[in-house]
Design an enzyme around this catalytic site. Structure first.
Site, PDB file in Angstrom:
ATOM      1  N   THR A  11       0.832  -1.207   0.000  1.00 54.61           N
ATOM      2  CA  THR A  11       0.000   0.000   0.000  1.00 54.61           C
ATOM      3  C   THR A  11       0.866   1.257   0.000  1.00 54.61           C
ATOM      4  OG1 THR A  11      -1.686  -1.195   1.234  1.00 54.61           O
ATOM      5  CG2 THR A  11      -1.825   1.197   1.263  1.00 54.61           C
ATOM      6  N   VAL A  12       1.816   1.329   0.928  1.00 54.81           N
ATOM      7  CA  VAL A  12       2.600   2.569   1.053  1.00 54.81           C
ATOM      8  C   VAL A  12       3.631   2.680  -0.070  1.00 54.81           C
ATOM      9  CG1 VAL A  12       4.074   3.953   2.562  1.00 54.81           C
ATOM     10  CG2 VAL A  12       2.244   2.561   3.553  1.00 54.81           C
ATOM     11  N   LYS A 100       7.072   1.917  11.593  1.00 54.57           N
ATOM     12  CA  LYS A 100       7.078   2.278  13.020  1.00 54.57           C
ATOM     13  C   LYS A 100       7.637   1.176  13.910  1.00 54.57           C
ATOM     14  CE  LYS A 100       3.145   1.004  11.196  1.00 54.57           C
ATOM     15  NZ  LYS A 100       1.836   1.289  10.744  1.00 54.57           N
ATOM     16  N   GLU A 124       9.234  10.334   9.019  1.00 58.03           N
ATOM     17  CA  GLU A 124       8.037  11.140   9.300  1.00 58.03           C
ATOM     18  C   GLU A 124       6.753  10.325   9.183  1.00 58.03           C
ATOM     19  OE1 GLU A 124       7.854  14.684  10.174  1.00 58.03           O
ATOM     20  OE2 GLU A 124       5.908  13.811  10.655  1.00 58.03           O
ATOM     21  N   GLY A 129       0.686   8.825   9.956  1.00 58.98           N
ATOM     22  CA  GLY A 129       0.465   8.734   8.502  1.00 58.98           C
ATOM     23  C   GLY A 129       0.911  10.007   7.808  1.00 58.98           C
ATOM     24  N   ILE A 131       0.296  13.100   8.584  1.00 60.29           N
ATOM     25  CA  ILE A 131       0.374  14.318   9.409  1.00 60.29           C
ATOM     26  C   ILE A 131       1.833  14.729   9.590  1.00 60.29           C
ATOM     27  CG2 ILE A 131      -0.197  15.366  11.630  1.00 60.29           C
ATOM     28  CD1 ILE A 131      -2.199  13.107  12.085  1.00 60.29           C
ATOM     29  N   GLU A 185      -3.004  -2.992   9.551  1.00 58.87           N
ATOM     30  CA  GLU A 185      -1.753  -3.733   9.393  1.00 58.87           C
ATOM     31  C   GLU A 185      -2.058  -5.083   8.764  1.00 58.87           C
ATOM     32  OE1 GLU A 185       1.393  -2.353  10.440  1.00 58.87           O
ATOM     33  OE2 GLU A 185      -0.043  -0.723  10.323  1.00 58.87           O
ATOM     34  N   LYS A 200       4.162   3.839  18.044  1.00 60.51           N
ATOM     35  CA  LYS A 200       4.156   5.262  17.691  1.00 60.51           C
ATOM     36  C   LYS A 200       4.394   6.146  18.915  1.00 60.51           C
ATOM     37  CE  LYS A 200       1.242   4.403  13.664  1.00 60.51           C
ATOM     38  NZ  LYS A 200      -0.143   4.144  13.237  1.00 60.51           N
TER      39      LYS A 200
HETATM   40  N1  HSE Z   1      -2.396   0.350  10.658  1.00 59.11           N
HETATM   41  C1  HSE Z   1      -1.959   1.694  10.877  1.00 59.11           C
HETATM   42  C2  HSE Z   1      -3.141   2.519  11.359  1.00 59.11           C
HETATM   43  C3  HSE Z   1      -1.387   2.252   9.615  1.00 59.11           C
HETATM   44  O1  HSE Z   1      -4.281   2.048  11.217  1.00 59.11           O
HETATM   45  O2  HSE Z   1      -2.950   3.599  11.887  1.00 59.11           O
HETATM   46  C4  HSE Z   1      -0.684   3.564   9.773  1.00 59.11           C
HETATM   47  O3  HSE Z   1       0.425   3.457  10.627  1.00 59.11           O
END
Ligand code: HSE
Length: 403
Positions: A11-12, A100, A124, A129, A131, A185, A200
């Site tokens: 995805t990313v 993370k 970052e 995400g 932000i 995830e 996080k």
């Molecule tokens: N699975 C994470 C969330 C993705 O839902 O925030 C972003 O780190």
């Protein structure tokens, strides 16, 4: 020209390729040079991808190519991603990560390695995400002593809680939607059991307070025990249930960090943060309270943060930009048991019995509650005090309250 290699086309990673492509001209202007996608590493085949010429399966192609300046790590996890990040940094390449788990578990070591090699290690996208929060926290708030960082740090759980409240969806239906939207995830237990938020808050605590905080030092509770009954009782008194990560600076430079659901007052701006949105609030001794808000997960929002780091590096690859913190030490960690809260309690019993056990309470009501069920808010007390007062009661749930 700066050449980029993306590790992992999920995805990313695919979002990073798309953002580099769709904003190529703007990125060139801002970086002052072309930022070109040279490689994408993935074990899978993507014959129909517009980037099909970039795919490689062997990391050593990237590692040994002196033209690669920046490696974007979007693999996730702390095994293969750790090996490739170490090797990329050791080969003198800057690394940008959205991972993370890796930063929370190995950030100190990787930052040291980046410093030794004179390259950047930026992440970052690992918190919040899309932000912008880590750079503002460390740069714009550098004039402050920070006393607390707290926030809604997981988009999936916030999405689930919002859909339960607003659409009356079951937990499983709401989780399925979050997965379909690409928020969750690969193993969504990391979201719903709070581990993602824990990683996080560890990163935020390290940046705010200057020392590595490892996830295993942070008591973590997710949202799997939250029921629609709890959501209804919270609504009845003007609160929203939110999964919060908090890190506080205590006396003697100790750090208290934890993740848990809270009833958040409607007057607190965190209560209005809904769906996949995240918000991170910080308190500094000069600025007071600040809050950062935006999409906390998803392909393009997360890619936005990754590409921001890439552009920052690309402006001058010879001038490394990096976050810094010192090694962790468990002796500096203080348990959240020292903190006092009002508590929400749902139990089987009578309000009279609750009053005689707990003292002053604010009774709550909801329609359709079983006759044996009671719920109330307590006065402020620690977890240990609450536990001892509730010892003789059949407690169904107890959740911290945040004003
Ligand atoms: N699975 C994470 C969330 C993705 O839902 O925030 C972003 O780190």
């Amino acid at each position: 020209m700066v050449n980029v290699a993306i590790l992992g086309f999920g995805t990313v990673g695919s979002g990073v390729a798309d953002v580099l492509t769709m904003n190529r001209d703007l990125i060139r202007q801002r970086a002052g040079k072309e930022v070109a996608l040279k490689y994408i590493l993935d074990v899978r085949e993507f014959p129909d991808s517009p980037y099909k010429d970039c795919f490689v399966k062997d990391f050593s192609v990237i590692e040994n190519d002196p033209e690669v300046d920046v490696v974007v790590e979007t693999i996730g996890g702390a095994t293969v991603a750790l090996d490739f990040t170490r090797r990329a940094l050791a080969a003198g390449k800057s690394v940008v990560s959205s991972n993370k788990e890796l930063v929370a578990t190995h950030g100190y070591e990787l930052l040291q390695l980046a410093a030794e090699k004179g390259v950047s290690y930026l992440f970052e996208a690992s918190v919040g995400g899309g932000i912008p929060v880590l750079r503002p926290l460390t740069n714009c708030l550098a004039g402050n002593e920070l006393s607390e960082v707290r926030g809604i740090l997981n988009g999936t759980t916030n999405y689930i809680l919002t859909r339960m409240i607003r659409a009356g969806l079951s937990f499983d239906q709401a989780l399925k939607e979050a997965q379909d939207n690409g928020y969750a995830e690969r193993d969504p237990s990391a979201d719903i059991e709070g581990h993602d938020a824990c990683r996080k808050i560890c990163i935020l605590a390290a940046l705010a307070f200057g020392r590595h905080v490892y996830p295993q030092w942070v008591p973590t509770q997710g949202i799997t025990a939250i029921t629609l009954a709890d959501v209804d009782y919270a609504n009845s008194c003007g609160y929203k249930i939110k999964l919060l990560g908090r890190a506080l600076k205590m006396d003697d430079d100790k750090v208290c960090a934890y993740v848990a659901p809270h009833l958040v007052s409607g007057e607190n701006p965190l209560s209005g943060v809904e769906d996949v949105f995240n918000a991170i609030a910080a308190t500094g001794n000069a600025v007071g309270d600040v809050m950062f808000y935006g999409r906390g997960a998803g392909k393009l929002p997360t890619a936005s943060a990754v590409v921001g780091d890439v552009v920052d590096i690309a402006k001058d690859v010879t001038a490394p930009k990096r976050n810094q913190w010192a090694a962790g030490d468990e002796a500096m960690i203080q348990s959240p048991d020292c903190l006092s809260f009002r508590w929400y309690v749902r139990a089987n019993g009578t309000m009279d019995a609750a009053r005689s056990a707990v003292g002053d309470i604010t009774p709550l009501a909801r329609s359709g509650a079983p006759a044996s069920e009671i719920a109330f808010l307590t006065e402020s007390m620690t977890q240990a005090q609450l536990n001892s007062k509730l010892a003789g009661m059949e407690v169904l749930s107890s959740i911290r309250v945040l004003g």
